[in-house]
Design a protein around this motif. Sequence first.
Motif, PDB file in Angstrom:
ATOM      1  N   THR A 175       0.693  -1.137   0.136  1.00 53.57           N
ATOM      2  CA  THR A 175       0.200  -0.045  -0.067  1.00 53.57           C
ATOM      3  C   THR A 175       0.910   1.249  -0.058  1.00 53.57           C
ATOM      4  O   THR A 175       0.552   2.093  -0.623  1.00 53.57           O
ATOM      5  CB  THR A 175      -1.027  -0.091   1.159  1.00 53.57           C
ATOM      6  N   ARG A 176       2.041   1.198   0.794  1.00 49.23           N
ATOM      7  CA  ARG A 176       2.967   2.370   0.511  1.00 49.23           C
ATOM      8  C   ARG A 176       3.493   2.313  -0.650  1.00 49.23           C
ATOM      9  O   ARG A 176       3.448   3.639  -1.245  1.00 49.23           O
ATOM     10  CB  ARG A 176       4.264   1.968   1.869  1.00 49.23           C
ATOM     11  N   TYR A 177       3.726   1.495  -1.180  1.00 48.21           N
ATOM     12  CA  TYR A 177       4.515   1.427  -2.808  1.00 48.21           C
ATOM     13  C   TYR A 177       3.656   2.123  -3.577  1.00 48.21           C
ATOM     14  O   TYR A 177       3.998   2.906  -4.681  1.00 48.21           O
ATOM     15  CB  TYR A 177       4.813   0.080  -3.001  1.00 48.21           C
ATOM     16  N   ALA A 178       2.139   2.009  -3.599  1.00 50.15           N
ATOM     17  CA  ALA A 178       1.262   2.209  -4.313  1.00 50.15           C
ATOM     18  C   ALA A 178       1.339   3.874  -4.534  1.00 50.15           C
ATOM     19  O   ALA A 178       0.439   4.448  -5.465  1.00 50.15           O
ATOM     20  CB  ALA A 178      -0.366   2.012  -3.976  1.00 50.15           C
ATOM     21  N   GLN A 179       1.946   4.644  -3.794  1.00 47.86           N
ATOM     22  CA  GLN A 179       1.996   6.164  -3.714  1.00 47.86           C
ATOM     23  C   GLN A 179       3.275   6.685  -4.618  1.00 47.86           C
ATOM     24  O   GLN A 179       3.175   7.414  -5.228  1.00 47.86           O
ATOM     25  CB  GLN A 179       2.233   6.741  -2.734  1.00 47.86           C
ATOM     26  N   LYS A 180       3.971   5.657  -5.078  1.00 47.39           N
ATOM     27  CA  LYS A 180       5.152   5.734  -5.981  1.00 47.39           C
ATOM     28  C   LYS A 180       4.794   6.019  -7.529  1.00 47.39           C
ATOM     29  O   LYS A 180       5.367   7.144  -8.216  1.00 47.39           O
ATOM     30  CB  LYS A 180       6.255   4.879  -5.978  1.00 47.39           C
ATOM     31  N   PRO A 181       4.017   5.308  -8.144  1.00 50.24           N
ATOM     32  CA  PRO A 181       3.783   5.635  -9.613  1.00 50.24           C
ATOM     33  C   PRO A 181       3.140   6.953  -9.984  1.00 50.24           C
ATOM     34  O   PRO A 181       3.753   7.649 -10.601  1.00 50.24           O
ATOM     35  CB  PRO A 181       2.742   4.381  -9.995  1.00 50.24           C
ATOM     36  N   PRO A 182       2.253   7.388  -8.925  1.00 47.66           N
ATOM     37  CA  PRO A 182       1.715   8.825  -9.255  1.00 47.66           C
ATOM     38  C   PRO A 182       2.944  10.030  -9.174  1.00 47.66           C
ATOM     39  O   PRO A 182       2.880  10.884 -10.096  1.00 47.66           O
ATOM     40  CB  PRO A 182       0.651   9.050  -8.020  1.00 47.66           C
ATOM     41  N   ALA A 183       3.679   9.597  -8.397  1.00 47.04           N
ATOM     42  CA  ALA A 183       4.951  10.527  -8.176  1.00 47.04           C
ATOM     43  C   ALA A 183       5.639  10.770  -9.678  1.00 47.04           C
ATOM     44  O   ALA A 183       6.064  11.798  -9.908  1.00 47.04           O
ATOM     45  CB  ALA A 183       5.648  10.379  -7.057  1.00 47.04           C
ATOM     46  N   VAL A 184       6.022   9.557 -10.102  1.00 45.01           N
ATOM     47  CA  VAL A 184       6.694   9.623 -11.390  1.00 45.01           C
ATOM     48  C   VAL A 184       5.633  10.192 -12.464  1.00 45.01           C
ATOM     49  O   VAL A 184       6.452  10.979 -13.546  1.00 45.01           O
ATOM     50  CB  VAL A 184       7.048   7.887 -11.846  1.00 45.01           C
ATOM     51  N   LYS A 185       4.479   9.788 -12.477  1.00 44.91           N
ATOM     52  CA  LYS A 185       3.819  10.482 -13.669  1.00 44.91           C
ATOM     53  C   LYS A 185       3.678  11.931 -13.432  1.00 44.91           C
ATOM     54  O   LYS A 185       4.032  12.699 -14.501  1.00 44.91           O
ATOM     55  CB  LYS A 185       2.213  10.024 -13.314  1.00 44.91           C
ATOM     56  N   LYS A 186       3.645  12.613 -12.394  1.00 38.85           N
ATOM     57  CA  LYS A 186       3.800  13.990 -12.130  1.00 38.85           C
ATOM     58  C   LYS A 186       4.900  14.559 -12.402  1.00 38.85           C
ATOM     59  O   LYS A 186       5.087  15.621 -13.257  1.00 38.85           O
ATOM     60  CB  LYS A 186       3.399  14.180 -10.590  1.00 38.85           C
TER      61      LYS A 186
END
Length: 414
Positions: free
Chosen positions: A293-304
């Motif tokens: 669940t913590r990892y799930a926050q990382k892809p949006p950061a790359v997208k941004k």
Amino acid sequence: MPTAIKHHTRCIICGSTDIMPYLSLGNMALANSFATKQHLTKPAKKYPLGMTYCHACHLSQLTHTVNPKNLFQTYAYFSSTSPQLVAHFSAYAKDLWRLFPTLARGLVVDVGSNDGILLVPLKKRGSRVLGVDPAKNVAAAAAQAGIHTMTKFFTPTLAQIIINKYGQANIISANNVFAHTPDIHLFMTAVKRLLCPGGIFVFEVKYLGDLIGKNEFDTIYHEHVFSYILHPLVTLLGKYAMQIFDVHHVDTHGGSLRIFASHIPLPFAISPSVSTYLQKEIRAGYTDLTTYTRYAQKPPAVKKKLLALLTSLKQKNKRIAAYGASAKGSTLLQYCGIDTNFIDFVVDTTPYKIGKYMPGTHIPIVDARQWKKHPPDYILLLAWNFSDSIIKREAWFGRRGGKFILPIPAVGVV
Ligand code: JHZ
């Protein structure tokens, strides 16, 4: 075509209903469904892409799977296109002969044999080889390289046909395919039947530890039903009275595991590598939902970050292209919403892909000559797993002022 999509409410490996979705990448066109010009008028078919964690066996699997018949009967990926992979599989063949010389002399069946990338060097060394791959177009390339392929999915029925014709296999290999089949129990039943007593089952799978550690979320797509750590594989093989006796890390596809297994009772000693990996996974938190669940926050950061970079380059009237029409590139582009507004074209050396368009985003794919004729200012590296060799080989691009954008593991310009 068969019904395309299936939503899973149970763990495919252990059957538990105690599963929890932890990541959603949205709706996506299939990563290798390269569009032709005629397809461009119709919107691409899109399917939900997300991951679920199983509390019981620690498997990460897709929330929705696509029928393999829609994915693998004609295939866009020809493994031997990438020289680094040819070298990897040639070294793999050498390892099999070094470690298991007596077994390697007999029948080796490679499941998901693609264009014969492993069987060609094994045959050269003296193995009796047979490929299994449902993609007729890719099997035709294997035939040209002297490899016979049974163009079927690997099932117990096919295993029996192989036994009747060739006998049991000394070695069954399955590389970058063991994560690809939702019918994993049929696959394992076939392995169990086809493998001779004392034989080895060896397979390579993308490692979820690398995916999480290096934020390789773009390696999630509908072909990859499972993203494996070692734990669920121990459970799966145990169900078939088989045991993993060795495991190595290999560099391919951003980090994978090569795993060796055999029937119980094991004819080989168990390497300490197995318990080392299992313990490492527990220590790293891979048997705990909160890591996911913590990892799930990382892809949006790359997208941004990637969108901000591309937007600022476009505002400066920079021309941007991409390199490597990879399946993971499909995920990255679609997830980030990067289309022809940002990227003029994607360069790739695969004849099957050239002249087609990226799935979902419809960016045209061109061959290397076109890139050299009209060099852009920036190249987004969609095949970041080959970044060192691509950047080195295409040094001319840097010399004339061009820059590479690396999206993974962190957005950066080199
Ligand atoms: P590449 C494939 O994923 C597909 P992809 C598959 N589903 C799978 O499971 C994983 O591998 C593990 C091109 N290229 O290998 C070739 C050049 O043009 O990263 C490919 O189209 N020039 C089986 O597709 C693409 O880039 C080059 O110099 O993400 C690379 O695709 C090189 C090195 C590659 O895998």
